[in-house]
Design a protein around this motif. Sequence first.
Motif, PDB file in Angstrom:
ATOM      1  N   CYS A   3       1.312   6.291   4.979  1.00  0.00           N
ATOM      2  CA  CYS A   3       0.013   6.538   5.620  1.00  0.00           C
ATOM      3  C   CYS A   3      -1.109   6.460   4.586  1.00  0.00           C
ATOM      4  N   ALA A   4      -2.264   6.014   5.046  1.00  0.00           N
ATOM      5  CA  ALA A   4      -3.441   5.968   4.171  1.00  0.00           C
ATOM      6  C   ALA A   4      -3.837   7.386   3.771  1.00  0.00           C
ATOM      7  N   VAL A   5      -4.224   7.536   2.513  1.00  0.00           N
ATOM      8  CA  VAL A   5      -4.612   8.840   1.977  1.00  0.00           C
ATOM      9  C   VAL A   5      -5.950   8.689   1.262  1.00  0.00           C
ATOM     10  N   LYS A   6      -6.857   9.613   1.517  1.00  0.00           N
ATOM     11  CA  LYS A   6      -8.140   9.673   0.819  1.00  0.00           C
ATOM     12  C   LYS A   6      -8.154  10.949   0.006  1.00  0.00           C
ATOM     13  N   VAL A   7      -8.357  10.835  -1.289  1.00  0.00           N
ATOM     14  CA  VAL A   7      -8.388  11.991  -2.180  1.00  0.00           C
ATOM     15  C   VAL A   7      -9.817  12.505  -2.276  1.00  0.00           C
ATOM     16  N   LEU A   8      -9.974  13.804  -2.073  1.00  0.00           N
ATOM     17  CA  LEU A   8     -11.295  14.426  -2.168  1.00  0.00           C
ATOM     18  C   LEU A   8     -11.411  15.353  -3.361  1.00  0.00           C
ATOM     19  N   GLY A  17      -4.146   1.851  -5.409  1.00  0.00           N
ATOM     20  CA  GLY A  17      -2.881   1.313  -4.927  1.00  0.00           C
ATOM     21  C   GLY A  17      -2.069   2.360  -4.190  1.00  0.00           C
ATOM     22  N   LEU A  18      -2.295   3.638  -4.556  1.00  0.00           N
ATOM     23  CA  LEU A  18      -1.633   4.731  -3.846  1.00  0.00           C
ATOM     24  C   LEU A  18      -2.574   5.383  -2.846  1.00  0.00           C
ATOM     25  N   VAL A  19      -3.842   5.490  -3.227  1.00  0.00           N
ATOM     26  CA  VAL A  19      -4.826   6.126  -2.345  1.00  0.00           C
ATOM     27  C   VAL A  19      -5.915   5.127  -1.991  1.00  0.00           C
ATOM     28  N   ASP A  20      -6.599   5.404  -0.908  1.00  0.00           N
ATOM     29  CA  ASP A  20      -7.710   4.563  -0.467  1.00  0.00           C
ATOM     30  C   ASP A  20      -8.934   4.918  -1.308  1.00  0.00           C
ATOM     31  N   THR A  21      -9.518   3.935  -1.970  1.00  0.00           N
ATOM     32  CA  THR A  21     -10.646   4.185  -2.866  1.00  0.00           C
ATOM     33  C   THR A  21     -11.998   3.922  -2.214  1.00  0.00           C
ATOM     34  N   GLN A  22     -11.997   3.599  -0.925  1.00  0.00           N
ATOM     35  CA  GLN A  22     -13.258   3.363  -0.214  1.00  0.00           C
ATOM     36  C   GLN A  22     -14.054   4.665  -0.096  1.00  0.00           C
ATOM     37  N   ILE A  23     -15.336   4.537   0.213  1.00  0.00           N
ATOM     38  CA  ILE A  23     -16.120   5.726   0.513  1.00  0.00           C
ATOM     39  C   ILE A  23     -15.561   6.335   1.793  1.00  0.00           C
ATOM     40  N   TRP A  28     -12.512   6.388   7.157  1.00  0.00           N
ATOM     41  CA  TRP A  28     -12.280   6.798   8.546  1.00  0.00           C
ATOM     42  C   TRP A  28     -12.291   5.598   9.495  1.00  0.00           C
ATOM     43  N   MET A  29     -13.086   4.587   9.186  1.00  0.00           N
ATOM     44  CA  MET A  29     -13.199   3.419  10.063  1.00  0.00           C
ATOM     45  C   MET A  29     -12.045   2.423   9.872  1.00  0.00           C
ATOM     46  N   ASN A  30     -11.584   2.262   8.628  1.00  0.00           N
ATOM     47  CA  ASN A  30     -10.563   1.255   8.342  1.00  0.00           C
ATOM     48  C   ASN A  30      -9.720   1.708   7.143  1.00  0.00           C
ATOM     49  N   PRO A  31      -8.846   2.698   7.337  1.00  0.00           N
ATOM     50  CA  PRO A  31      -8.060   3.220   6.217  1.00  0.00           C
ATOM     51  C   PRO A  31      -7.080   2.179   5.670  1.00  0.00           C
ATOM     52  N   THR A  32      -6.919   2.182   4.365  1.00  0.00           N
ATOM     53  CA  THR A  32      -6.011   1.258   3.697  1.00  0.00           C
ATOM     54  C   THR A  32      -4.748   2.014   3.291  1.00  0.00           C
ATOM     55  N   PRO A  33      -3.581   1.605   3.789  1.00  0.00           N
ATOM     56  CA  PRO A  33      -2.342   2.284   3.395  1.00  0.00           C
ATOM     57  C   PRO A  33      -1.984   1.963   1.946  1.00  0.00           C
ATOM     58  N   PRO A  34      -1.105   2.757   1.354  1.00  0.00           N
ATOM     59  CA  PRO A  34      -0.718   2.508  -0.039  1.00  0.00           C
ATOM     60  C   PRO A  34       0.102   1.226  -0.170  1.00  0.00           C
ATOM     61  N   ASN A  35       0.072   0.653  -1.364  1.00  0.00           N
ATOM     62  CA  ASN A  35       0.906  -0.482  -1.696  1.00  0.00           C
ATOM     63  C   ASN A  35       2.359   0.015  -1.735  1.00  0.00           C
ATOM     64  N   ALA A  36       3.238  -0.587  -0.938  1.00  0.00           N
ATOM     65  CA  ALA A  36       4.617  -0.104  -0.802  1.00  0.00           C
ATOM     66  C   ALA A  36       5.366  -0.081  -2.131  1.00  0.00           C
TER      67      ALA A  36
END
Length: 78
Positions: A3-8, A17-23, A28-36
């Motif tokens: 699952c996509a993860v956003k670190v706060l 590659g592990l976490v979504d680095t987007q703002i 929330w609009m288009n989460p990026t899952p981790p590189n398998a």
Amino acid sequence: MGCAVKVLGACVYDVPGLVDTQILDDFWMNPTPPNAKELSDFIRLLVHASQVRGVFFGRADDASIIAGFAQRLTDSTF
């Protein structure tokens, strides 16, 4: 779980590659899952470098758990 993860905050897995680095709004609009592959490599690193097999719920009185923990403490590759 892939699952996509956003670190706060600060965490050990805050790695591109592990976490979504987007703002946050874009996350929330288009989460990026981790590189398998990177996720698999990271989990393998944690298991072999810093984790000790044991129990989370229940009692840790199994002799094999204790022996494994003692071995990990004395292992020169730890």
